[in-house]
Design an enzyme around this catalytic site. Structure first.
Site, PDB file in Angstrom:
ATOM      1  N   TRP A   1       0.419   0.217  -6.255  1.00 43.07           N
ATOM      2  CA  TRP A   1       1.283  -0.701  -6.998  1.00 43.07           C
ATOM      3  C   TRP A   1       1.499  -2.025  -6.274  1.00 43.07           C
ATOM      4  O   TRP A   1       1.985  -2.983  -6.868  1.00 43.07           O
ATOM      5  CB  TRP A   1       2.671  -0.067  -7.228  1.00 43.07           C
ATOM      6  CG  TRP A   1       3.267   0.404  -5.939  1.00 43.07           C
ATOM      7  CD1 TRP A   1       3.168   1.666  -5.411  1.00 43.07           C
ATOM      8  CD2 TRP A   1       3.952  -0.384  -4.964  1.00 43.07           C
ATOM      9  NE1 TRP A   1       3.752   1.714  -4.170  1.00 43.07           N
ATOM     10  CE2 TRP A   1       4.257   0.461  -3.877  1.00 43.07           C
ATOM     11  CE3 TRP A   1       4.355  -1.724  -4.908  1.00 43.07           C
ATOM     12  CZ2 TRP A   1       4.927   0.014  -2.743  1.00 43.07           C
ATOM     13  CZ3 TRP A   1       5.022  -2.169  -3.773  1.00 43.07           C
ATOM     14  CH2 TRP A   1       5.307  -1.306  -2.715  1.00 43.07           C
ATOM     15  N   ASN A   2       1.171  -2.104  -4.975  1.00 43.54           N
ATOM     16  CA  ASN A   2       1.676  -3.249  -4.206  1.00 43.54           C
ATOM     17  C   ASN A   2       0.936  -4.557  -4.502  1.00 43.54           C
ATOM     18  O   ASN A   2       1.532  -5.628  -4.432  1.00 43.54           O
ATOM     19  CB  ASN A   2       1.668  -2.932  -2.707  1.00 43.54           C
ATOM     20  CG  ASN A   2       0.299  -2.655  -2.156  1.00 43.54           C
ATOM     21  OD1 ASN A   2      -0.606  -2.230  -2.876  1.00 43.54           O
ATOM     22  ND2 ASN A   2       0.127  -2.895  -0.878  1.00 43.54           N
TER      23      ASN A   2
ATOM     24  N   LYS B   1      -6.393   4.569 -13.477  1.00 43.54           N
ATOM     25  CA  LYS B   1      -5.006   5.011 -13.433  1.00 43.54           C
ATOM     26  C   LYS B   1      -4.195   4.047 -12.595  1.00 43.54           C
ATOM     27  O   LYS B   1      -4.255   4.061 -11.363  1.00 43.54           O
ATOM     28  CB  LYS B   1      -4.865   6.414 -12.853  1.00 43.54           C
ATOM     29  CG  LYS B   1      -3.504   6.990 -13.263  1.00 43.54           C
ATOM     30  CD  LYS B   1      -3.044   8.138 -12.441  1.00 43.54           C
ATOM     31  CE  LYS B   1      -2.398   7.735 -11.155  1.00 43.54           C
ATOM     32  NZ  LYS B   1      -1.212   6.873 -11.312  1.00 43.54           N
TER      33      LYS B   1
ATOM     34  N   SER C   1      -0.920   2.622 -10.758  1.00 48.01           N
ATOM     35  CA  SER C   1       0.210   3.326 -10.139  1.00 48.01           C
ATOM     36  C   SER C   1       1.321   3.463 -11.169  1.00 48.01           C
ATOM     37  O   SER C   1       1.543   2.569 -11.996  1.00 48.01           O
ATOM     38  CB  SER C   1       0.722   2.530  -8.941  1.00 48.01           C
ATOM     39  OG  SER C   1       2.004   2.999  -8.573  1.00 48.01           O
TER      40      SER C   1
ATOM     41  N   SER D   1      -1.937   5.736  -0.190  1.00 42.42           N
ATOM     42  CA  SER D   1      -1.514   6.204   1.123  1.00 42.42           C
ATOM     43  C   SER D   1      -2.536   7.177   1.729  1.00 42.42           C
ATOM     44  O   SER D   1      -3.337   7.781   1.017  1.00 42.42           O
ATOM     45  CB  SER D   1      -0.161   6.901   0.996  1.00 42.42           C
ATOM     46  OG  SER D   1      -0.295   8.030   0.162  1.00 42.42           O
TER      47      SER D   1
ATOM     48  N   GLU E   1      -9.257   3.460   0.228  1.00 46.57           N
ATOM     49  CA  GLU E   1      -8.676   2.305   0.916  1.00 46.57           C
ATOM     50  C   GLU E   1      -7.224   2.653   1.180  1.00 46.57           C
ATOM     51  O   GLU E   1      -6.401   2.695   0.256  1.00 46.57           O
ATOM     52  CB  GLU E   1      -8.800   1.054   0.054  1.00 46.57           C
ATOM     53  CG  GLU E   1     -10.252   0.786  -0.307  1.00 46.57           C
ATOM     54  CD  GLU E   1     -10.587  -0.686  -0.388  1.00 46.57           C
ATOM     55  OE1 GLU E   1      -9.745  -1.457  -0.861  1.00 46.57           O
ATOM     56  OE2 GLU E   1     -11.696  -1.063   0.021  1.00 46.57           O
TER      57      GLU E   1
ATOM     58  N   CYS F   1      -1.014  -3.588   2.575  1.00 44.83           N
ATOM     59  CA  CYS F   1      -1.789  -2.702   3.443  1.00 44.83           C
ATOM     60  C   CYS F   1      -2.121  -3.415   4.740  1.00 44.83           C
ATOM     61  O   CYS F   1      -2.214  -2.796   5.789  1.00 44.83           O
ATOM     62  CB  CYS F   1      -3.060  -2.254   2.746  1.00 44.83           C
ATOM     63  SG  CYS F   1      -4.069  -3.612   2.168  1.00 44.83           S
TER      64      CYS F   1
HETATM   65  P1  NAD Z   1       0.296   6.548  -3.138  1.00 39.02           P
HETATM   66  O1  NAD Z   1      -0.708   7.279  -2.313  1.00 39.02           O
HETATM   67  O2  NAD Z   1       1.662   7.106  -3.241  1.00 39.02           O
HETATM   68  O3  NAD Z   1      -0.237   6.401  -4.645  1.00 39.02           O
HETATM   69  C1  NAD Z   1      -1.483   5.781  -4.946  1.00 39.02           C
HETATM   70  C2  NAD Z   1      -2.001   6.303  -6.265  1.00 39.02           C
HETATM   71  O4  NAD Z   1      -2.351   7.675  -6.137  1.00 39.02           O
HETATM   72  C3  NAD Z   1      -0.988   6.229  -7.410  1.00 39.02           C
HETATM   73  O5  NAD Z   1      -1.651   5.765  -8.564  1.00 39.02           O
HETATM   74  C4  NAD Z   1      -0.543   7.677  -7.557  1.00 39.02           C
HETATM   75  O6  NAD Z   1      -0.077   7.999  -8.852  1.00 39.02           O
HETATM   76  C5  NAD Z   1      -1.827   8.414  -7.238  1.00 39.02           C
HETATM   77  N1  NAD Z   1      -1.686   9.816  -6.814  1.00 39.02           N
HETATM   78  C6  NAD Z   1      -0.629  10.399  -6.192  1.00 39.02           C
HETATM   79  N2  NAD Z   1      -0.899  11.711  -5.940  1.00 39.02           N
HETATM   80  C7  NAD Z   1      -2.153  11.954  -6.418  1.00 39.02           C
HETATM   81  C8  NAD Z   1      -3.007  13.105  -6.437  1.00 39.02           C
HETATM   82  N3  NAD Z   1      -2.627  14.272  -5.917  1.00 39.02           N
HETATM   83  N4  NAD Z   1      -4.234  12.985  -6.995  1.00 39.02           N
HETATM   84  C9  NAD Z   1      -4.656  11.815  -7.502  1.00 39.02           C
HETATM   85  N5  NAD Z   1      -3.888  10.692  -7.518  1.00 39.02           N
HETATM   86  C10 NAD Z   1      -2.656  10.745  -6.979  1.00 39.02           C
HETATM   87  O7  NAD Z   1       0.323   5.058  -2.567  1.00 39.02           O
HETATM   88  P2  NAD Z   1       1.177   3.793  -3.078  1.00 39.02           P
HETATM   89  O8  NAD Z   1       2.608   3.953  -2.706  1.00 39.02           O
HETATM   90  O9  NAD Z   1       0.849   3.475  -4.479  1.00 39.02           O
HETATM   91  O10 NAD Z   1       0.523   2.628  -2.195  1.00 39.02           O
HETATM   92  C11 NAD Z   1       0.931   2.360  -0.884  1.00 39.02           C
HETATM   93  C12 NAD Z   1      -0.143   2.711   0.113  1.00 39.02           C
HETATM   94  O11 NAD Z   1      -1.373   2.117  -0.264  1.00 39.02           O
HETATM   95  C13 NAD Z   1       0.151   2.190   1.499  1.00 39.02           C
HETATM   96  O12 NAD Z   1      -0.167   3.163   2.458  1.00 39.02           O
HETATM   97  C14 NAD Z   1      -0.785   0.985   1.623  1.00 39.02           C
HETATM   98  O13 NAD Z   1      -1.105   0.640   2.945  1.00 39.02           O
HETATM   99  C15 NAD Z   1      -1.961   1.460   0.846  1.00 39.02           C
HETATM  100  N6  NAD Z   1      -2.798   0.353   0.395  1.00 39.02           N
HETATM  101  C16 NAD Z   1      -4.028   0.182   0.962  1.00 39.02           C
HETATM  102  C17 NAD Z   1      -4.830  -0.889   0.582  1.00 39.02           C
HETATM  103  C18 NAD Z   1      -6.183  -1.123   1.212  1.00 39.02           C
HETATM  104  O14 NAD Z   1      -6.926  -1.961   0.718  1.00 39.02           O
HETATM  105  N7  NAD Z   1      -6.548  -0.445   2.291  1.00 39.02           N
HETATM  106  C19 NAD Z   1      -4.378  -1.782  -0.382  1.00 39.02           C
HETATM  107  C20 NAD Z   1      -3.123  -1.582  -0.952  1.00 39.02           C
HETATM  108  C21 NAD Z   1      -2.342  -0.503  -0.555  1.00 39.02           C
END
Ligand code: NAD
Length: 456
Positions: free
Chosen positions: A130-131, A154, A156, A206, A227, A261
Site C-alpha cells: 500500500w505504501n 491484488k 493491498s 513484508s 520485493e 521500503c
Molecule cells: P504485507 O506483507 O502486510 O502485505 C503485502 C500484500 O500481501 C498485501 O496485498 C496483502 O494483502 C498480501 N498478503 C498478506 N498475506 C498474504 C498471504 N498469506 N498470501 C498472499 N498475499 C498475502 O506488506 P505491506 O504492509 O503492504 O507493505 C509493507 C512492506 O512492504 C514493508 O516491509 C516494505 O519495506 C515492503 N515494501 C518493499 C518494497 C520493495 O520494492 N522492496 C516496496 C514497497 C514496500
C-alpha cells in the site's frame, strides 16, 4: 465487504465487495482464456494501449492523489509526486520495449538464423503493497502487460480504492477486462490467488508475507519475485557537507512518513562530525510539519496501518531501556483521531537495539557514532536485509571503496531514497529475490525462446 477507513481521521471512506474464493477461481480462468489473444495483439498495439493509460493517468493526477491521500494518509504533495512519478517510468518502458523484448536476430550465416524471442510468462499474479501503490504496482503491471501477460492484480487492502482506479484507467485505455483483473481483499484473497493455475508471482510487501508466499509456490517451479523490506543504512564520513547530508538524510528517513521500503533506517556518523550532524538533523526534523495529509504544508502524514504504531513504540522503549537518547519525538499522538506518530530521532544507539536491526517502517531513526570507514562498513553489513545503502563524503573514491563492499542491491553516493526507471530495483538477502525496473525489468516478465531457423 472490505471496509476502508481514512487513517488520518478514522472516518469510514467506502465499502467494497471482497473477492470470494469462487470469484478468484472464475476470474483466474477468464484471464487464462483471454491471455493468448492479448499476446497475439502484438507489442506495438499493446504499447499504444499503455500510452493511452499514461495520458489518462496524467489527466486525473489531482483526483487520484486525493484518493491516495484519503486512504493511506500520505501528504497530498507526496501523493501527487507519486502519480506524476509513474509517468516517466511508463515512458521508459515504452521507449525500451521493442529493443528489450522484441525478437532479436543474433546470427545469420546464410543458411541458419538464430533468433532470441521473448514469450510472455502467461498469467501472472501481482500482490502489492500500500505504501507506493502506483510505483510498486506500475513496476509490475506496465511491463507485464507490455510483454503480453494477463495480470491478476491484488492491491493491498489498505490501498484498494487506488487499485480500482488503476484498473479502471487500464480498462478505459483498452486493456481487456479479463487481461487486467483486480481482485479486492486481504491476505486470504492473496493466498487464494496462489492456488490458481498461474505462471508467475510478483510480490511487494513484508518479509513475513514473502516467506509465506515462497513456501506456497516454491514447489511449483513458477517464476517468483519478492520485493521485501529493508533496514537501509547510510554512513556520513568526516569530510561530508554536514548540513546538506543532514537535510538529505532527514528527508530520506521521514519522506512518506518513513513508510518507504528504501527509507533511510540507520545512520552511522564519523565521530569528528557526529555532534554537528545530529544537531543539524534534529533541526531539520523539528521543522517538518505534521498534520492533515490533505493540507499542502504537511510533510508528516498518518501511519497507514494502526498496528505499526505499537512497533514504533516498542522500538523506542527498547532503545531507551538500553541507553539510547531520545532527541525528539518518541510518542504516538493521542490528541486527535486516526493513527499518528511523532517524527523521532534517537542517538547513542547500537546493534543490540531493535531500532538498528528490525525494519521500523515509520518516522523514526537511530544515529550511531563510528570511529571511521571500517567500523561503518562492518555495521552497515550487520543486517539480514540488503535493499539500499549510502555514503556521504566529498571523495568519490572513498565512497565507491565502501559501496562496492556493501551487501545491497542499490547504493548511493551523496543521495538516498532514490529510484530510477533506468536502473534495476532489487534486494539482497531478506530484502527479496528478482528485480523490477530497467530493461531487465521488462525481460523478467518473459521467458526466452531460442529459435534455430535453417533455410530449406
Ligand atoms: P504485507 O506483507 O502486510 O502485505 C503485502 C500484500 O500481501 C498485501 O496485498 C496483502 O494483502 C498480501 N498478503 C498478506 N498475506 C498474504 C498471504 N498469506 N498470501 C498472499 N498475499 C498475502 O506488506 P505491506 O504492509 O503492504 O507493505 C509493507 C512492506 O512492504 C514493508 O516491509 C516494505 O519495506 C515492503 N515494501 C518493499 C518494497 C520493495 O520494492 N522492496 C516496496 C514497497 C514496500
Amino acid at each position: 465487504m472490505l471496509k476502508i477507513h481514512n487513517p488520518a481521521t478514522g472516518a469510514p471512506l467506502a465499502e467494497v465487495p471482497e473477492a470470494t474464493p469462487a470469484i478468484v477461481c472464475e476470474r483466474a480462468a477468464a484471464a487464462r482464456a483471454a491471455q493468448p489473444a492479448w499476446a497475439a495483439l502484438g507489442l506495438r498495439e499493446r504499447m499504444e494501449i499503455l500510452q493511452r493509460f499514461r495520458v489518462a493517468l496524467a489527466s486525473e493526477v489531482e483526483a487520484l492523489a486525493a484518493t491516495l491521500t484519503a486512504e493511506v494518509g500520505k501528504p497530498i504533495r507526496q501523493s501527487r509526486n507519486e502519480v506524476n512519478g509513474l509517468l516517466p517510468r511508463i515512458d521508459f518502458f515504452l521507449a525500451q520495449a521493442e529493443a528489450s523484448i522484441g525478437a532479436q536476430q543474433l546470427h545469420d550465416d546464410g543458411s541458419t538464423r538464430e533468433v532470441l524471442g521473448f514469450d510472455p510468462l502467461g498469467v501472472v499474479v501481482n500482490i502489492s503493497a500500500w505504501n507506493y501503490p502506483y510505483f510498486v504496482g506500475g513496476n509490475v503491471f506496465v511491463p507485464a502487460l507490455l510483454a503480453g501477460n494477463a495480470v491478476l492484480y491484488k492491491p493491498s487492502e489498505f490501498s484498494t480504492l487506488t487499485g480500482l482506479h488503476i484498473a479502471r484507467l487500464l480498462h478505459e485505455s483498452g486493456v481487456p477486462l479479463d487481461v487486467f483483473v483486480p481482485l479486492v481483499g486481504g491476505g486470504a484473497v492473496g493466498a487464494a490467488l496462489l492456488e490458481q493455475r498461474i505462471d508467475g508471482v510478483f510480490f511487494t510487501g513484508s518479509h513475513a508475507t514473502g516467506q509465506r508466499i515462497a513456501a506456497a509456490v516454491g514447489p511449483r517451479f513458477i517464476k517468483l519475485q519478492l520485493e521485501l523490506g529493508g533496514k537501509d543504512p547510510t554512513y556520513v564520513a568526516d569530510d561530508a557537507d554536514v548540513k546538506a547530508a543532514a537535510e538529505s538524510l532527514a528527508d530520506g528517513a521521514m519522506y512518506n512518513t518513513g513508510q518507504s521500503c528504501c527509507s533511510v533506517e540507520r545512520i552511522y556518523v564519523h565521530e569528528r562530525i557526529h555532534d554537528a550532524f545530529v544537531a543539524a538533523f534534529v533541526d531539520t526534523v523539528n521543522g517538518f510539519v505534521i498534520g492533515d495529509p490533505a493540507s499542502e504544508d504537511t510533510y508528516i502524514g498518518a501511519i497507514a496501518r494502526a498496528p505499526q504504531i505499537a512497533v514504533l513504540e516498542a522500538q523506542v522503549a527498547d532503545a531507551r531501556a538500553k541507553g539510547a537518547e531520545l532527541l525528539t519525538g518518541g510518542r504516538r499522538l493521542t490528541d486527535r483521531p486516526g493513527n499518528w506518530f511523532e517524527p523521532t530521532v534517537l542517538s547513542r544507539v547500537d546493534h543490540t537495539m531493535d531500532v538498528m536491526r528490525e525494519e521500523s517502517f515509520g518516522p523514526i531513526i537511530g544515529i550511531q557514532k563510528v570511529s571511521g570507514d571500517a567500523e561503518a562498513l562492518a555495521l552497515m553489513n550487520d543486517t539480514r536485509y540488503g535493499l539500499t545503502a549510502g555514503v556521504f563524503t566529498k571523495d568519490e573514491a572513498r565512497a565507491t571503496a565502501i559501496l562496492s563492499k556493501v551487501n545491497a542491491g542499490t547504493v548511493y553516493w551523496n543521495c538516498c531514497d532514490r529510484v530510477s526507471p533506468r536502473l534495476p530495483w532489487s534486494g539482497h538477502g531478506d530484502s527479496g529475490v528478482g528485480l523490477t525496473l530497467s530493461t531487465l525489468g521488462l525481460q523478467t516478465f518473459t521467458r526466452p525462446r531460442a529459435w534455430h531457423l535453417r533455410r530449406p
